[in-house]
Design a protein around this motif. Sequence first.
Motif, PDB file in Angstrom:
ATOM      1  N   GLU A   2      -6.117 -13.133  21.554  1.00  0.00           N
ATOM      2  CA  GLU A   2      -5.432 -11.999  21.992  1.00  0.00           C
ATOM      3  C   GLU A   2      -4.119 -11.818  21.114  1.00  0.00           C
ATOM      4  OE1 GLU A   2      -5.332  -8.492  24.459  1.00  0.00           O
ATOM      5  OE2 GLU A   2      -6.408 -10.198  25.115  1.00  0.00           O
ATOM      6  N   LYS A   3      -3.634 -10.486  20.802  1.00  0.00           N
ATOM      7  CA  LYS A   3      -2.620 -10.287  19.851  1.00  0.00           C
ATOM      8  C   LYS A   3      -1.889  -9.318  20.748  1.00  0.00           C
ATOM      9  CE  LYS A   3      -4.974 -10.646  15.584  1.00  0.00           C
ATOM     10  NZ  LYS A   3      -6.399 -10.218  15.504  1.00  0.00           N
ATOM     11  N   TYR A   4      -0.357  -9.427  20.470  1.00  0.00           N
ATOM     12  CA  TYR A   4       0.458  -8.586  21.220  1.00  0.00           C
ATOM     13  C   TYR A   4       1.350  -8.141  20.338  1.00  0.00           C
ATOM     14  CZ  TYR A   4      -1.728 -11.448  24.742  1.00  0.00           C
ATOM     15  OH  TYR A   4      -2.419 -12.232  25.922  1.00  0.00           O
ATOM     16  N   TRP A   5       1.737  -6.918  20.636  1.00  0.00           N
ATOM     17  CA  TRP A   5       2.726  -6.264  19.835  1.00  0.00           C
ATOM     18  C   TRP A   5       4.099  -5.705  20.318  1.00  0.00           C
ATOM     19  CZ3 TRP A   5       1.398  -5.816  14.639  1.00  0.00           C
ATOM     20  CH2 TRP A   5       0.063  -6.142  14.303  1.00  0.00           C
ATOM     21  N   VAL A  21       6.106  -2.911  24.140  1.00  0.00           N
ATOM     22  CA  VAL A  21       5.274  -3.916  24.162  1.00  0.00           C
ATOM     23  C   VAL A  21       3.860  -3.603  24.509  1.00  0.00           C
ATOM     24  CG1 VAL A  21       5.730  -5.086  26.291  1.00  0.00           C
ATOM     25  CG2 VAL A  21       4.667  -6.659  24.274  1.00  0.00           C
ATOM     26  N   THR A  22       2.565  -4.137  23.753  1.00  0.00           N
ATOM     27  CA  THR A  22       1.333  -3.770  24.141  1.00  0.00           C
ATOM     28  C   THR A  22       0.298  -5.045  23.315  1.00  0.00           C
ATOM     29  OG1 THR A  22      -0.368  -2.256  23.949  1.00  0.00           O
ATOM     30  CG2 THR A  22       1.100  -2.530  22.023  1.00  0.00           C
ATOM     31  N   ASN A  23      -0.717  -4.952  24.339  1.00  0.00           N
ATOM     32  CA  ASN A  23      -1.783  -5.930  23.705  1.00  0.00           C
ATOM     33  C   ASN A  23      -2.808  -5.175  22.878  1.00  0.00           C
ATOM     34  OD1 ASN A  23      -2.934  -4.609  25.832  1.00  0.00           O
ATOM     35  ND2 ASN A  23      -4.323  -6.316  26.375  1.00  0.00           N
ATOM     36  N   LYS A  54       3.946  -8.662  15.340  1.00  0.00           N
ATOM     37  CA  LYS A  54       2.746  -9.265  16.104  1.00  0.00           C
ATOM     38  C   LYS A  54       3.055 -10.612  16.746  1.00  0.00           C
ATOM     39  CE  LYS A  54      -0.575 -10.844  13.883  1.00  0.00           C
ATOM     40  NZ  LYS A  54      -1.976 -10.863  12.788  1.00  0.00           N
ATOM     41  N   ILE A  58       1.898 -13.829  24.837  1.00  0.00           N
ATOM     42  CA  ILE A  58       2.355 -12.639  25.706  1.00  0.00           C
ATOM     43  C   ILE A  58       3.997 -12.722  26.014  1.00  0.00           C
ATOM     44  CG2 ILE A  58       1.500 -13.055  27.759  1.00  0.00           C
ATOM     45  CD1 ILE A  58       2.148  -9.645  26.692  1.00  0.00           C
ATOM     46  N   ALA A  61       6.311 -12.169  23.247  1.00  0.00           N
ATOM     47  CA  ALA A  61       6.160 -10.796  22.903  1.00  0.00           C
ATOM     48  C   ALA A  61       7.047 -10.013  23.909  1.00  0.00           C
ATOM     49  CB  ALA A  61       5.081 -10.042  23.017  1.00  0.00           C
ATOM     50  N   ASP A 117      -7.562  -3.008  16.504  1.00  0.00           N
ATOM     51  CA  ASP A 117      -6.194  -4.066  16.757  1.00  0.00           C
ATOM     52  C   ASP A 117      -5.934  -4.802  15.741  1.00  0.00           C
ATOM     53  OD1 ASP A 117      -4.582  -3.418  18.764  1.00  0.00           O
ATOM     54  OD2 ASP A 117      -5.334  -4.932  20.026  1.00  0.00           O
TER      55      ASP A 117
END
Length: 122
Positions: A2-5, A21-23, A54, A58, A61, A117
């Motif tokens: 998973e990547k979080y931004w 913040v979002t995934n 990135k 989580i 982030a 994504d």
Amino acid sequence: MEKYWVYIICNKPHGTLYVGVTNNISRRLYEHKEKLFEGFSKKYGLNKLVYAQKFENINQAIEFEKRLKKWKRIWKINLIEENNQNWQEVYRNQKTIHHELVSSGEEIPGRYYFDGDSVYQA
């Protein structure tokens, strides 16, 4: 994995700023652009992505988002301009070439685009 931004959007250069913040950055930006939810970004017309960082974790982030929200406005502007001097929108759609993005705290030189994504070098 998973990547979080953590991201910053605005309505115009040096305009109103929103930190989030979002995934799933593609979905989240679509939501901002289409004004799907009531709130701050809809009220002020915030839909231009000018900064994104990135994270693989989580918790990191969310921690960075909370810190960034407490920053003085000039610090946020400096962060944007260190990576995007002309306040170019770094996301328009999945086929558009974008300016620099920041990944895991390190500047990535060159041009990039989103495909869902993932970020790819042009």
